[in-house]
Design a protein around this motif. Structure first.
Motif, PDB file in Angstrom:
ATOM      1  N   LEU A 171       0.742  -1.211   0.187  1.00 31.29           N
ATOM      2  CA  LEU A 171       0.125   0.045   0.113  1.00 31.29           C
ATOM      3  C   LEU A 171       1.004   1.327  -0.045  1.00 31.29           C
ATOM      4  N   PRO A 172       0.212   2.307  -0.626  1.00 29.32           N
ATOM      5  CA  PRO A 172       0.980   3.656  -0.560  1.00 29.32           C
ATOM      6  C   PRO A 172       1.043   4.278   0.696  1.00 29.32           C
ATOM      7  N   LEU A 173       1.966   3.749   1.806  1.00 28.33           N
ATOM      8  CA  LEU A 173       1.930   4.492   3.078  1.00 28.33           C
ATOM      9  C   LEU A 173       3.328   4.959   3.163  1.00 28.33           C
ATOM     10  N   VAL A 174       3.344   6.081   3.971  1.00 29.19           N
ATOM     11  CA  VAL A 174       4.474   6.806   4.590  1.00 29.19           C
ATOM     12  C   VAL A 174       4.180   7.298   6.096  1.00 29.19           C
ATOM     13  N   ILE A 175       5.554   7.009   6.774  1.00 31.04           N
ATOM     14  CA  ILE A 175       5.533   7.504   8.140  1.00 31.04           C
ATOM     15  C   ILE A 175       6.362   8.638   8.178  1.00 31.04           C
ATOM     16  N   THR A 176       5.851   9.768   9.056  1.00 34.50           N
ATOM     17  CA  THR A 176       6.562  10.731   9.489  1.00 34.50           C
ATOM     18  C   THR A 176       6.925  10.801  10.939  1.00 34.50           C
ATOM     19  N   ARG A 177       8.067  10.996  11.347  1.00 39.31           N
ATOM     20  CA  ARG A 177       8.396  11.063  12.950  1.00 39.31           C
ATOM     21  C   ARG A 177       9.232  12.599  13.285  1.00 39.31           C
ATOM     22  N   CYS A 178       8.267  13.248  13.898  1.00 38.58           N
ATOM     23  CA  CYS A 178       8.881  14.660  14.327  1.00 38.58           C
ATOM     24  C   CYS A 178       9.261  14.894  15.653  1.00 38.58           C
ATOM     25  N   GLY A 179      10.097  15.884  15.679  1.00 38.12           N
ATOM     26  CA  GLY A 179      10.500  16.196  17.333  1.00 38.12           C
ATOM     27  C   GLY A 179       9.146  17.018  17.869  1.00 38.12           C
ATOM     28  N   ILE A 221       4.263  25.239  12.071  1.00 37.43           N
ATOM     29  CA  ILE A 221       4.113  25.477  10.802  1.00 37.43           C
ATOM     30  C   ILE A 221       5.137  24.763   9.949  1.00 37.43           C
ATOM     31  N   ASP A 222       6.531  24.755  10.734  1.00 36.34           N
ATOM     32  CA  ASP A 222       7.633  24.099   9.768  1.00 36.34           C
ATOM     33  C   ASP A 222       7.161  22.686   9.681  1.00 36.34           C
ATOM     34  N   HIS A 223       6.578  21.941  10.679  1.00 37.89           N
ATOM     35  CA  HIS A 223       5.958  20.635  10.747  1.00 37.89           C
ATOM     36  C   HIS A 223       5.200  20.531   9.524  1.00 37.89           C
ATOM     37  N   CYS A 224       3.953  21.469   9.481  1.00 43.12           N
ATOM     38  CA  CYS A 224       2.956  21.347   8.366  1.00 43.12           C
ATOM     39  C   CYS A 224       3.646  21.489   7.129  1.00 43.12           C
ATOM     40  N   ARG A 225       4.475  22.276   6.773  1.00 43.15           N
ATOM     41  CA  ARG A 225       5.310  22.462   5.473  1.00 43.15           C
ATOM     42  C   ARG A 225       6.013  20.978   5.273  1.00 43.15           C
ATOM     43  N   ALA A 226       6.676  20.323   5.994  1.00 41.34           N
ATOM     44  CA  ALA A 226       7.145  18.912   5.850  1.00 41.34           C
ATOM     45  C   ALA A 226       6.089  18.156   5.451  1.00 41.34           C
ATOM     46  N   ILE A 227       5.138  17.934   6.216  1.00 45.67           N
ATOM     47  CA  ILE A 227       4.052  17.018   5.818  1.00 45.67           C
ATOM     48  C   ILE A 227       3.515  17.327   4.270  1.00 45.67           C
ATOM     49  N   HIS A 228       3.569  18.672   4.060  1.00 45.37           N
ATOM     50  CA  HIS A 228       2.925  19.126   2.807  1.00 45.37           C
ATOM     51  C   HIS A 228       3.866  18.465   1.576  1.00 45.37           C
ATOM     52  N   MET A 229       5.280  18.434   1.991  1.00 46.69           N
ATOM     53  CA  MET A 229       6.163  17.863   1.049  1.00 46.69           C
ATOM     54  C   MET A 229       6.101  16.190   1.059  1.00 46.69           C
ATOM     55  N   VAL A 230       6.079  16.009   2.057  1.00 45.53           N
ATOM     56  CA  VAL A 230       5.857  14.265   2.089  1.00 45.53           C
ATOM     57  C   VAL A 230       4.678  13.937   1.177  1.00 45.53           C
ATOM     58  N   GLY A 234       6.677  12.227  -1.215  1.00 48.85           N
ATOM     59  CA  GLY A 234       7.070  11.065  -0.680  1.00 48.85           C
ATOM     60  C   GLY A 234       7.141  10.207  -1.176  1.00 48.85           C
ATOM     61  N   THR A 235       8.079   9.007  -1.053  1.00 46.39           N
ATOM     62  CA  THR A 235       7.964   7.661  -1.517  1.00 46.39           C
ATOM     63  C   THR A 235       7.448   6.819  -0.641  1.00 46.39           C
ATOM     64  N   ARG A 280      16.837  12.629  26.670  1.00 43.45           N
ATOM     65  CA  ARG A 280      17.031  13.438  25.381  1.00 43.45           C
ATOM     66  C   ARG A 280      16.478  13.020  23.889  1.00 43.45           C
ATOM     67  N   TYR A 281      15.891  14.120  23.415  1.00 47.67           N
ATOM     68  CA  TYR A 281      15.645  13.561  21.761  1.00 47.67           C
ATOM     69  C   TYR A 281      16.450  14.393  21.101  1.00 47.67           C
ATOM     70  N   ALA A 282      16.836  13.753  19.994  1.00 50.43           N
ATOM     71  CA  ALA A 282      17.445  14.766  18.901  1.00 50.43           C
ATOM     72  C   ALA A 282      16.975  14.056  17.322  1.00 50.43           C
ATOM     73  N   ILE A 283      17.065  15.043  16.587  1.00 46.71           N
ATOM     74  CA  ILE A 283      16.470  14.331  15.017  1.00 46.71           C
ATOM     75  C   ILE A 283      17.510  14.863  14.073  1.00 46.71           C
ATOM     76  N   ASP A 284      17.790  13.966  13.364  1.00 45.95           N
ATOM     77  CA  ASP A 284      18.340  14.087  11.977  1.00 45.95           C
ATOM     78  C   ASP A 284      17.552  13.957  10.854  1.00 45.95           C
ATOM     79  N   PHE A 285      17.406  15.188  10.309  1.00 48.65           N
ATOM     80  CA  PHE A 285      16.626  15.408   9.420  1.00 48.65           C
ATOM     81  C   PHE A 285      17.140  15.372   7.862  1.00 48.65           C
ATOM     82  N   THR A 286      18.381  14.792   7.750  1.00 45.76           N
ATOM     83  CA  THR A 286      19.008  14.953   6.402  1.00 45.76           C
ATOM     84  C   THR A 286      18.283  14.273   5.348  1.00 45.76           C
ATOM     85  N   LYS A 287      17.477  13.352   5.536  1.00 41.58           N
ATOM     86  CA  LYS A 287      16.818  12.456   4.447  1.00 41.58           C
ATOM     87  C   LYS A 287      15.853  13.293   3.789  1.00 41.58           C
ATOM     88  N   ILE A 288      14.833  13.738   4.784  1.00 42.00           N
ATOM     89  CA  ILE A 288      13.757  14.639   4.224  1.00 42.00           C
ATOM     90  C   ILE A 288      14.607  16.039   3.487  1.00 42.00           C
TER      91      ILE A 288
END
Length: 317
Positions: A171-179, A221-230, A234-235, A280-288
């Motif tokens: 199925l065409p499914l994508v997961i996003t994980r945000c800080g 709003i930065d998160h919303c922009r990212a979801i819009h791009m996905v 998004g693949t 501690r949480y920290a996100i590497d967002f290099t992929k997106i």
């Protein structure tokens, strides 16, 4: 004819901001379903209630029979924000977290499987990865899942369901994980809104433990922009981490807010640390960033001032 999105949990903090963003920055029409529990606020939806590209259906995604009312058409995509998300509540009673976050996600996946939507984006969290030590590198998409509280465990379970439906059914499914998100319309029980509102009212501000727990903060709003791009690029089958380059200790966040409001640090009251409190949480967002061209655009200093200004104007006591 406009393409139509089904947004779940659109009366909540991130969901409502996403709907507002999409109505202003695309031609999509939106059906919003929300059960309007304590975390959903009808006022959050008021700005777009009169849009001819928007409709609201009161519905709980965990109720399979009632959910059918929303699937009176085929959607371009389901964006699943609907979730119980407060860690403290999950420690007291995990039942609604299992029901909404796992069973609800399963019901949506069944809808995609039956052809009710062309794709689905599962909105997850960096908390599924567990906790980092101060010297550890940030989480990447391949980091193992190691949730440390019932909330994050329920979200990890939902992510694994999404993965299984992709692997089994393609199925065409994508997961996003945000800080950690912050910004307008966030529920008052959350850390930043509680800090802002207590400071404005000269009430004591609770600080768990030593206050050195670190979170990666991102303006909503930065998160919303990212979801819009996905959504657009998004693949299928992929996971995209979304971070704000905003690592700060809880104490630093409180101090920043107090400084901007002009209140004393004496308002801070240390309380016993909570159970399962990740360090501690920290996100590497290099992929997106490399694959879709997204990066955060709002600094913490700018975003926290916007957030304070919103609560000053719309403070709900």
């Amino acid at each position: 004819m406009n393409k139509h999105l089904l947004v779940t949990g659109g009366a909540g903090f991130i969901g409502a901001n996403f709907i507002s963003y999409i109505l202003s920055n695309s031609n999509y029409s939106i059906t919003n379903i929300d059960s309007l529990t304590y975390a959903g606020n009808y006022k959050n939806m008021e700005p777009f209630q009169k849009s001819n590209r928007y409709r609201f259906i009161k519905c709980d995604i965990s109720n399979e029979n009632k959910l059918k009312a929303a699937f009176d058409q085929e959607y371009e995509a389901i964006i699943n924000f609907a979730a119980e998300s407060h860690v403290d509540r999950s420690i007291i009673d995990a039942t609604p977290f299992i029901t909404t976050n796992i069973k609800g996600t399963f019901n949506l996946l069944q809808a995609v499987l039956s052809g009710k939507s062309k794709k689905m984006i599962q909105i997850s969290t960096d908390e599924v990865y567990g906790s980092l030590q101060p010297s550890d590198p940030p989480f990447i998409e391949e980091s193992p899942l190691a949730p440390n509280n019932p909330y994050s465990a329920s979200k990890a379970g939902a992510d694994l369901l999404v993965r299984s439906f992709f692997k089994t059914h393609q199925l065409p499914l994508v997961i996003t994980r945000c800080g950690n998100n912050y910004g307008p319309m966030q529920h008052a029980e959350k850390f930043i809104p509680k800090t802002i509102q207590n400071a404005l009212q000269d009430k004591s501000i609770p600080l768990y433990g030593d206050g050195l727990n670190i979170r990666d903060w991102i303006y909503v709003i930065d998160h919303c922009r990212a979801i819009h791009m996905v959504l657009e690029k998004g693949t299928a089958g992929e996971i995209y981490n979304i971070g704000g380059s905003g690592e700060k200790t809880n104490r630093e966040v409180i101090e920043s807010i107090l400084n901007k409001i002009g209140k004393s640090i004496d308002l801070v009251k240390k309380i016993e640390d909570r159970k399962g409190h990740d360090r501690r949480y920290a996100i590497d967002f290099t992929k997106i960033s490399q694959e879709l061209g997204w990066k955060p655009s709002v600094s913490f200093e700018e975003g926290i001032q916007k957030t304070i200004d919103w609560y000053k104007q719309f403070e709900r006591r």
